[in-house]
Design an enzyme around this catalytic site. Structure first.
Site, PDB file in Angstrom:
ATOM      1  N   SER A   1       0.819  -1.217   0.000  1.00  0.00           N
ATOM      2  CA  SER A   1       0.000   0.000   0.000  1.00  0.00           C
ATOM      3  C   SER A   1       0.854   1.269   0.000  1.00  0.00           C
ATOM      4  O   SER A   1       0.430   2.307  -0.506  1.00  0.00           O
ATOM      5  CB  SER A   1      -0.924   0.037   1.220  1.00  0.00           C
TER       6      SER A   1
ATOM      7  N   GLY B   1      -1.763  -4.349   1.263  1.00  0.00           N
ATOM      8  CA  GLY B   1      -1.802  -5.629   1.972  1.00  0.00           C
ATOM      9  C   GLY B   1      -0.804  -6.657   1.480  1.00  0.00           C
ATOM     10  O   GLY B   1      -0.593  -7.672   2.151  1.00  0.00           O
TER      11      GLY B   1
ATOM     12  N   ASN C   1       4.040  -6.122   5.574  1.00  0.00           N
ATOM     13  CA  ASN C   1       2.824  -6.907   5.775  1.00  0.00           C
ATOM     14  C   ASN C   1       3.079  -8.393   5.975  1.00  0.00           C
ATOM     15  O   ASN C   1       2.137  -9.187   6.014  1.00  0.00           O
ATOM     16  CB  ASN C   1       1.883  -6.745   4.571  1.00  0.00           C
TER      17      ASN C   1
ATOM     18  N   ASP D   1      -2.203   6.909  10.433  1.00  0.00           N
ATOM     19  CA  ASP D   1      -2.608   5.749  11.230  1.00  0.00           C
ATOM     20  C   ASP D   1      -1.381   4.996  11.727  1.00  0.00           C
ATOM     21  O   ASP D   1      -1.469   3.818  12.083  1.00  0.00           O
ATOM     22  CB  ASP D   1      -3.520   4.819  10.428  1.00  0.00           C
TER      23      ASP D   1
ATOM     24  N   HIS E   1       0.516   4.257   7.390  1.00  0.00           N
ATOM     25  CA  HIS E   1       0.432   4.855   6.064  1.00  0.00           C
ATOM     26  C   HIS E   1       0.818   6.332   6.108  1.00  0.00           C
ATOM     27  O   HIS E   1       0.502   7.042   7.065  1.00  0.00           O
ATOM     28  CB  HIS E   1      -0.987   4.704   5.511  1.00  0.00           C
TER      29      HIS E   1
END
Lengths: 200, 223
Positions: free
Chosen positions: B48, B75, B105, B193, B196
């Site tokens: 991402s 992801g 991830n 967050d 990101h």
């Protein structure tokens, strides 16, 4: 008929388990578009109705008195049926109305997803149909659905609107933002001058 | 590094359509057809952090002029990127630079396995595109405060940097401008967050990255 008698798992408040191990599940701050309306953005990627319910019951409504709450959740409820998801959304709207009796609740319809027709599109559309019929019972709730804007005549969704056929591009957001912004301005204009412009 | 057979992070694996709308495969198919239509000088592949870069103004400002394609999927772990590159996303193109940014991830894998997965991708790219240079970006720290994933990601970077040091067709590039502050925290102004990047975070990452890519593009082609 509204769900509520049987236990609806989509209306059970539940925080997100920190499965990945870095504790990053936290509120995000809104950046651009609705800032002039003094808006806060409490959106969290991946949240289900259960997670949103938990957050609202555990601090995210404290000390604020917004004029409007915009609620957009349901597409991530993979373990729940359409009825359960709609019930979860209504449960959240009910909570908001209980806590903020004077606020308008704008519920956004779930958008279609996936490049081609698929079961999740049908499920989200079914949730929207149920919301359309159940939400009017809560006097303060309004429903806004722009789903039709995203499906082309051949049934596909364009990556120009949703870069991964789920999340909106800036162009996709524009399609949603215009009618939403118009609605919010309309609602806010109806309120007394001294309490103008408070949006969550 | 772990042998491919025993390292799940280094075994090409497509993403399961667990949600039911086939989005991962739709994106992969779109990327494969872009390879048939375009002639990129630079291809970005990864998760991402790569994909979302494309959604910010900085992409058009810095990378579009360099004729870049963006094959990021949110992801994705190393084994997913490996599968995609094995199944068409490097076909019909001859970029000079491949930018690889993946690893964060890979939940459930050790740092050694993740580094092994990254090196497997580097090898695959070299096999398919012998004239391309692969720029491997360091995995960023994550989470608001210190946590095990930060340690894992730092260890991955160390292992990858060591492994790349002996190669001429690939190099390690650290894009962390110092996201971790003196009190150990990461700011939501950089990562909204704590994973990101915000526009501000991307600015700090992309400016040096852009300079590095430009200097690679200006070098004579490697044989």
């Amino acid at each position: 008929m509204m769900s509520g008698d049987d236990l609806n798992p989509a209306a059970v408040p539940q925080p997100v388990e920190d499965r990945q191990g870095d504790g990053r599940w936290m509120s995000q701050i809104w950046k651009e578009m609705f800032s002039p309306l003094h808006a806060l953005n409490f959106g969290l990627a991946g949240d289900t109705t259960c997670n949103v319910l938990w957050r609202l019951q555990n601090g995210e409504l404290q000390n604020i008195r917004p004029k409007v709450v915009v609620l957009w959740v349901g597409t991530n409820n993979h373990d729940h049926t359409a009825e359960q998801v709609a019930g979860g959304i209504v449960a959240i709207a009910q909570l908001l109305t209980n806590r903020l009796p004077k606020a308008k609740i704008v519920v956004l319809g779930l958008l279609p997803r996936g490049e081609q027709p698929n079961p999740l599109r049908e499920k989200n559309a079914a949730v929207n149909r149920l919301l359309r019929s159940w939400l009017p019972r809560l006097g303060q709730a309004l429903f806004l659905d722009v789903s039709n804007e995203f499906i082309h005549s051949d049934g596909t969704i364009s990556s120009q609107d949703m870069f991964d056929y789920l999340h909106l591009t800036p162009a996709g957001y524009n399609t949603l933002a215009k009618p939403l912004s118009d609605l919010l301005l309309h609602i806010l204009e109806e309120t007394p001058e001294e309490r103008r412009g408070s949006l969550v | 590094m772990s042998a491919e057979a025993s390292n799940p992070a280094a075994t090409p694996t497509p993403c399961e359509d667990s949600q039911g709308d086939g989005r991962w495969m739709s994106q992969h198919v779109r990327f494969v057809s872009e390879c048939k239509e375009r002639e990129p000088d630079v291809v970005f592949v990864g998760d991402s952090l790569v994909q979302l870069m494309h959604q910010f103004g900085i992409w058009r400002q810095l990378f579009s002029p360099l004729h870049c394609l963006n094959f990021g999927i949110g992801g994705d772990a190393t084994q997913h990127v490996l599968w995609r590159l094995t199944n068409g996303e490097l076909d019909n193109i001859s970029p000079k630079v491949v930018v690889l940014w993946v690893g964060t991830n890979n939940h459930g894998h050790t740092a050694e396995q993740i580094a092994g997965g990254i090196m497997e991708i580097v090898q695959l790219i070299h096999n398919k595109l012998p004239n391309a240079h692969t720029l491997v970006l360091g995995v960023l720290p994550r989470g608001r405060m210190p946590n095990p994933l930060r340690e894992r990601n730092a260890e991955v970077n160390k292992l990858v940097q060591d492994a790349l040091s002996s190669l001429s067709h690939a190099s390690f590039f650290n894009v962390d401008p110092g996201f971790v502050l003196s009190d150990g925290s990461i700011s939501h102004q950089d990562m909204y967050d704590y994973l990101h990047l915000t526009a501000h975070g991307y600015q700090a990452v992309c400016e040096p990255l852009h300079a590095q890519i430009k200097s690679l593009l200006e070098k004579p082609a490697e044989n």
